[in-house]
Design a protein around this motif. Structure first.
Motif, mmCIF file in Angstrom:
data_model
loop_
_atom_site.group_PDB
_atom_site.id
_atom_site.type_symbol
_atom_site.label_atom_id
_atom_site.label_comp_id
_atom_site.label_asym_id
_atom_site.label_seq_id
_atom_site.Cartn_x
_atom_site.Cartn_y
_atom_site.Cartn_z
ATOM 1 N N ASP A 207 10.604 -4.944 -15.792
ATOM 2 C CA ASP A 207 11.661 -4.235 -15.078
ATOM 3 C C ASP A 207 12.614 -5.197 -14.387
ATOM 4 O O ASP A 207 13.642 -4.784 -13.856
ATOM 5 C CB ASP A 207 11.051 -3.297 -14.023
ATOM 6 C CG ASP A 207 10.285 -2.140 -14.670
ATOM 7 O OD1 ASP A 207 10.666 -1.755 -15.790
ATOM 8 O OD2 ASP A 207 9.329 -1.654 -14.049
ATOM 9 N N PRO B 254 13.590 13.069 -15.177
ATOM 10 C CA PRO B 254 14.083 12.753 -13.842
ATOM 11 C C PRO B 254 15.374 13.506 -13.552
ATOM 12 O O PRO B 254 16.051 13.991 -14.471
ATOM 13 C CB PRO B 254 14.339 11.249 -13.923
ATOM 14 C CG PRO B 254 14.705 11.018 -15.355
ATOM 15 C CD PRO B 254 13.868 11.991 -16.145
ATOM 16 N N GLU C 100 19.150 9.927 -11.236
ATOM 17 C CA GLU C 100 18.135 8.903 -11.493
ATOM 18 C C GLU C 100 18.139 8.505 -12.959
ATOM 19 O O GLU C 100 17.997 7.326 -13.307
ATOM 20 C CB GLU C 100 16.758 9.419 -11.086
ATOM 21 C CG GLU C 100 15.600 8.499 -11.431
ATOM 22 C CD GLU C 100 15.641 7.133 -10.745
ATOM 23 O OE1 GLU C 100 14.825 6.272 -11.090
ATOM 24 O OE2 GLU C 100 16.509 6.934 -9.853
ATOM 25 N N ALA C 101 18.313 9.481 -13.853
ATOM 26 C CA ALA C 101 18.389 9.169 -15.283
ATOM 27 C C ALA C 101 19.584 8.261 -15.580
ATOM 28 O O ALA C 101 19.480 7.308 -16.359
ATOM 29 C CB ALA C 101 18.492 10.459 -16.098
ATOM 30 N N ARG D 194 20.987 6.171 -13.471
ATOM 31 C CA ARG D 194 20.683 4.838 -12.922
ATOM 32 C C ARG D 194 19.795 4.047 -13.873
ATOM 33 O O ARG D 194 20.032 2.861 -14.136
ATOM 34 C CB ARG D 194 20.006 4.976 -11.564
ATOM 35 C CG ARG D 194 19.760 3.632 -10.850
ATOM 36 C CD ARG D 194 18.823 3.765 -9.681
ATOM 37 N NE ARG D 194 17.460 4.090 -10.102
ATOM 38 C CZ ARG D 194 16.595 3.180 -10.561
ATOM 39 N NH1 ARG D 194 16.953 1.909 -10.677
ATOM 40 N NH2 ARG D 194 15.385 3.544 -10.918
ATOM 41 N N LEU D 195 18.748 4.703 -14.399
ATOM 42 C CA LEU D 195 17.840 4.031 -15.326
ATOM 43 C C LEU D 195 18.556 3.617 -16.610
ATOM 44 O O LEU D 195 18.310 2.539 -17.155
ATOM 45 C CB LEU D 195 16.670 4.949 -15.654
ATOM 46 C CG LEU D 195 15.654 5.182 -14.535
ATOM 47 C CD1 LEU D 195 14.686 6.288 -14.917
ATOM 48 C CD2 LEU D 195 14.901 3.897 -14.218
ATOM 49 N N LEU D 196 19.446 4.480 -17.089
ATOM 50 C CA LEU D 196 20.185 4.150 -18.307
ATOM 51 C C LEU D 196 21.071 2.933 -18.087
ATOM 52 O O LEU D 196 21.088 2.007 -18.906
ATOM 53 C CB LEU D 196 21.025 5.353 -18.749
ATOM 54 C CG LEU D 196 21.760 5.188 -20.074
ATOM 55 C CD1 LEU D 196 20.780 5.078 -21.230
ATOM 56 C CD2 LEU D 196 22.722 6.347 -20.317
ATOM 57 N N GLN E 247 20.751 0.592 -15.805
ATOM 58 C CA GLN E 247 19.921 -0.585 -15.578
ATOM 59 C C GLN E 247 19.385 -1.147 -16.889
ATOM 60 O O GLN E 247 19.386 -2.371 -17.109
ATOM 61 C CB GLN E 247 18.750 -0.212 -14.664
ATOM 62 C CG GLN E 247 17.713 -1.310 -14.474
ATOM 63 C CD GLN E 247 16.540 -0.837 -13.651
ATOM 64 O OE1 GLN E 247 16.699 -0.484 -12.483
ATOM 65 N NE2 GLN E 247 15.347 -0.817 -14.250
ATOM 66 N N THR E 248 18.954 -0.274 -17.775
ATOM 67 C CA THR E 248 18.365 -0.725 -19.032
ATOM 68 C C THR E 248 19.410 -1.327 -19.953
ATOM 69 O O THR E 248 19.179 -2.364 -20.589
ATOM 70 C CB THR E 248 17.643 0.440 -19.737
ATOM 71 O OG1 THR E 248 16.712 1.038 -18.826
ATOM 72 C CG2 THR E 248 16.895 -0.038 -20.958
ATOM 73 N N GLN F 110 20.274 -4.696 -18.659
ATOM 74 C CA GLN F 110 19.187 -5.640 -18.885
ATOM 75 C C GLN F 110 19.188 -6.163 -20.323
ATOM 76 O O GLN F 110 19.140 -7.376 -20.552
ATOM 77 C CB GLN F 110 17.842 -4.989 -18.586
ATOM 78 C CG GLN F 110 16.660 -5.905 -18.879
ATOM 79 C CD GLN F 110 15.329 -5.190 -18.808
ATOM 80 O OE1 GLN F 110 15.267 -4.024 -18.458
ATOM 81 N NE2 GLN F 110 14.253 -5.885 -19.144
ATOM 82 N N LEU G 282 13.617 4.464 -23.607
ATOM 83 C CA LEU G 282 14.154 5.305 -22.539
ATOM 84 C C LEU G 282 14.870 6.534 -23.104
ATOM 85 O O LEU G 282 14.640 7.661 -22.650
ATOM 86 C CB LEU G 282 15.112 4.493 -21.666
ATOM 87 C CG LEU G 282 15.836 5.289 -20.572
ATOM 88 C CD1 LEU G 282 14.843 5.831 -19.552
ATOM 89 C CD2 LEU G 282 16.905 4.430 -19.897
#
Length: 618
Positions: free
Chosen positions: A81, A224, A228-229, A231-233, A235-236, A239, A495
């Motif tokens: 992560d 989620p 939040e979904a 944010r995760l998208l 971030q990924t 990355q 994801l």
């Protein structure tokens, strides 16, 4: 430029196999020279045949005399992560290696990601594993007790090809659907290892086993809240994009003008990457809608230079006798060599990034099945009215139509996947005979044709991954940059498979979650654009420019000689100009590529079909 390898696996206690392996080794060194990067162990050798060679192409698992455990070809990252911790793996410690070997390779897929083919010595033999996206092609054959595994047959002039024969059944099916992924190839003696599969080589022979199934990832989904979904998208994506860029001193992003490539460029520009970033737009000179203003907006927003390169549809058509000796017809044979149009690098390593994969992962779809997914997974909860309205907006249907289309899914009607349903739409006057007796379930991996309990919209997304994986390079492209598709990275794949279909289409627009996640870094002109740019007219114009050459090659060639197509129907298709008015018209290029491949192997094997009278007369 692409990564290419050649490997041999044999029983070192078998004198005949050892003799054959030694002979192949000598032939390899004669072609590539002794300085080629390689790993040599008892009963196993692996060579980097990339051109130019790629520095440090292996994760060595013990060639220096200890474990003799094998090697991994390609680039490997640990799943983490922490975006700053994802650097390429140079070696594996004893504990990690033991876990991978004892799990039969499953721990490799669970703990690592990247573009790779892994070779692992196991208690019962040798294991070969392709990464889930099959980023590097992996083919295999057996010759005199030696198992030969390779990515690009056309680079292996040292390999004896005299025993290869044409798999006519595969070629016939390929006319119906040129994205076949079932482990077969155009050569009877050569198999393909698909993404996430394991090839186990034992003294008793070989067997294929699946280690990865996208349906299992999707079934383990989570739900989620939208913020939040998003944010995760974000971030990924940041990355994986930054991780791939970290291995290069300079990155050129290919801007199509669409949302996905704009996300890649602007994510990279804000990732802290310290190398040089530039952008290129390959501009089709055809009647397709102009895309350059969207590409310009994305480049300006990222603060980087944009190079526009015109691509003419009437540029030289490869001769029908020029197809390389690949294991299956190359889908890019007649496509422009875009990397080769870029100016050469001045110094250092470089890569060409694309936005390919976003359509499938971010969910470009106007289907109404997302509402059925919601009801099946959530039931009649408080958000049901919101999701119903968003689905109606996405599909362009009334809420009553959406409800009517949802009902059969709720009472258990089997749902044909999007990949399966699309097969019938590929029938044309030229290839119609290829559909006779064709079982579409035999053309695709099991996960693309059987739902395994997935709701309809998520099953559609899973099934169309076969189209995403087929964009990979099968033949080495031009230029000195490696092509990288950061969105097709396993962390992002995982994801997007786990997120619900209705979440991915947030707001009732295609790629709605991606638009939400990147709304502050993608220019508004691109962000609010809901239509997609297409190059369909470009390929129709390409057919028009070379019409007579293509029709003549098909009407008088090997496909016709084998009665796989009809010369009169080819002529009728061309003379009626159906290729100009039908979306399927550009598939004449596909058929021409198959014909070119077939002629190359007829010359190589000397096994020419007897021409029927109607073909000779044509």
């Amino acid at each position: 430029m692409m990564r290419s390898f050649f490997a041999l696996v044999w029983n070192e206690h078998d004198p005949a196999a050892s003799h054959r392996a030694a002979s192949l080794q000598r032939a390899i060194h004669q072609q590539t020279g002794p300085e080629t990067h390689s790993v040599e162990q008892d009963g196993f050798v692996l060579h980097d045949v990339s051109c130019p060679p790629i520095g440090h192409p292996f994760v060595d698992l013990g060639s220096k005399g200890k474990s003799q455990a094998g090697a991994i070809f390609g680039t490997l990252f640990r799943k983490t992560d922490d975006p700053h911790a994802a650097t390429p793996v140079a070696n594996l410690d004893a504990q990690s290696l033991a876990a991978i070997r004892h799990s039969g390779g499953r721990a490799l897929l669970a703990r690592y990601w990247g573009t790779y083919v892994a070779f692992l010595r196991a208690s019962e033999g040798f294991t070969v594993i392709a990464d889930p996206a099959a980023s590097i092609p992996c083919y295999y054959t057996e010759q005199s007790g030696v198992y030969v595994i390779f990515s690009n047959l056309e680079k292996c002039g040292f390999l004896d090809r005299s025993g290869f024969s044409i798999n006519e059944a595969f070629i016939a099916a390929l006319l119906a659907y040129d994205k076949i992924q079932n482990g077969d190839t155009g050569l009877n003696e050569v198999g393909e290892l698909l993404g996430g599969q394991r090839l186990l080589i034992t003294p008793g022979g070989t067997r294929i086993e699946p280690l990865w199934d996208p349906r299992d990832i999707a079934l383990a989904g989570f739900d989620p809240p939208g913020a939040e979904a998003a944010r995760l998208l974000r971030q990924t994506v940041t990355q994986v994009t930054g991780t791939w860029a970290g291995a290069c001193k300079q990155v050129t992003v290919s801007l199509s003008g669409g949302l996905d490539s704009s996300i890649v460029l602007n994510s990279l520009a804000r990732s802290g990457y310290g190398g040089r970033i530039s952008a290129v737009h390959f501009r089709p000179e055809s009647a397709d809608g102009p895309e350059h203003r969207y590409a310009r907006a994305a480049a300006d927003h990222a603060g980087c230079d944009l190079l526009e390169i015109p691509v003419a549809p009437d540029a030289g058509l490869p001769a029908v006798d020029d197809h390389p000796l690949t294991v299956r017809p190359n889908r890019q044979f007649l496509a422009p060599d875009l990397p080769g149009l870029l100016p050469p690098l001045q110094a250092g390593s470089g890569a060409l990034f694309t936005g390919q994969g976003g359509d499938h992962l971010f969910r470009v779809s106007s289907a109404s099945t997302g509402f059925a997914d919601f009801i099946l997974q959530r039931g009649l909860t408080g958000e049901v009215s919101k999701i119903l309205l968003e689905t109606a907006r996405l599909s362009g249907r009334s809420i009553w139509s959406v409800l009517k289309e949802t009902l059969p899914h709720l009472v258990g009607r089997p749902h044909a996947s999007a990949a399966m349903a699309g097969l019938s739409g590929r029938r044309t006057l030229v290839n119609q005979h290829a559909f006779h007796g064709l079982d579409p379930h035999l053309l695709l991996p099991d996960w693309a044709s059987h739902a395994k309990g997935l709701p309809p919209a998520k099953f559609d997304q899973v099934s169309t991954l076969v189209h995403m994986f087929q964009v990979r390079d099968h033949v080495d492209a031009g230029g000195d940059r490696e092509t990288v598709r950061p969105l097709m990275s396993e962390p992002l794949l995982d994801l997007c498979l786990r997120l619900p279909a209705w979440t991915l289409s947030a707001g009732g627009v295609n790629r709605g979650l991606a638009r939400m996640a990147f709304q502050d870094i993608v220019p508004e002109l691109v962000l609010k654009r809901t239509t997609k740019g297409y190059a369909a007219r470009f390929y129709i114009d390409r057919v028009s420019a070379h019409r007579e050459v293509i029709l003549s090659a098909l009407a008088t060639g090997e496909l016709a000689a084998r009665n796989l197509i009809s010369p009169s129907e080819v002529r009728a298709f061309g003379e009626r100009d159906q290729y100009e008015t039908q979306h399927s018209g550009s598939r004449l290029l596909t058929y021409y590529g198959i014909e070119a491949w077939l002629r190359a192997w007829v010359r190589e094997t000397g096994r020419r079909a007897a021409l029927p009278a109607q073909t000779r007369e044509a």
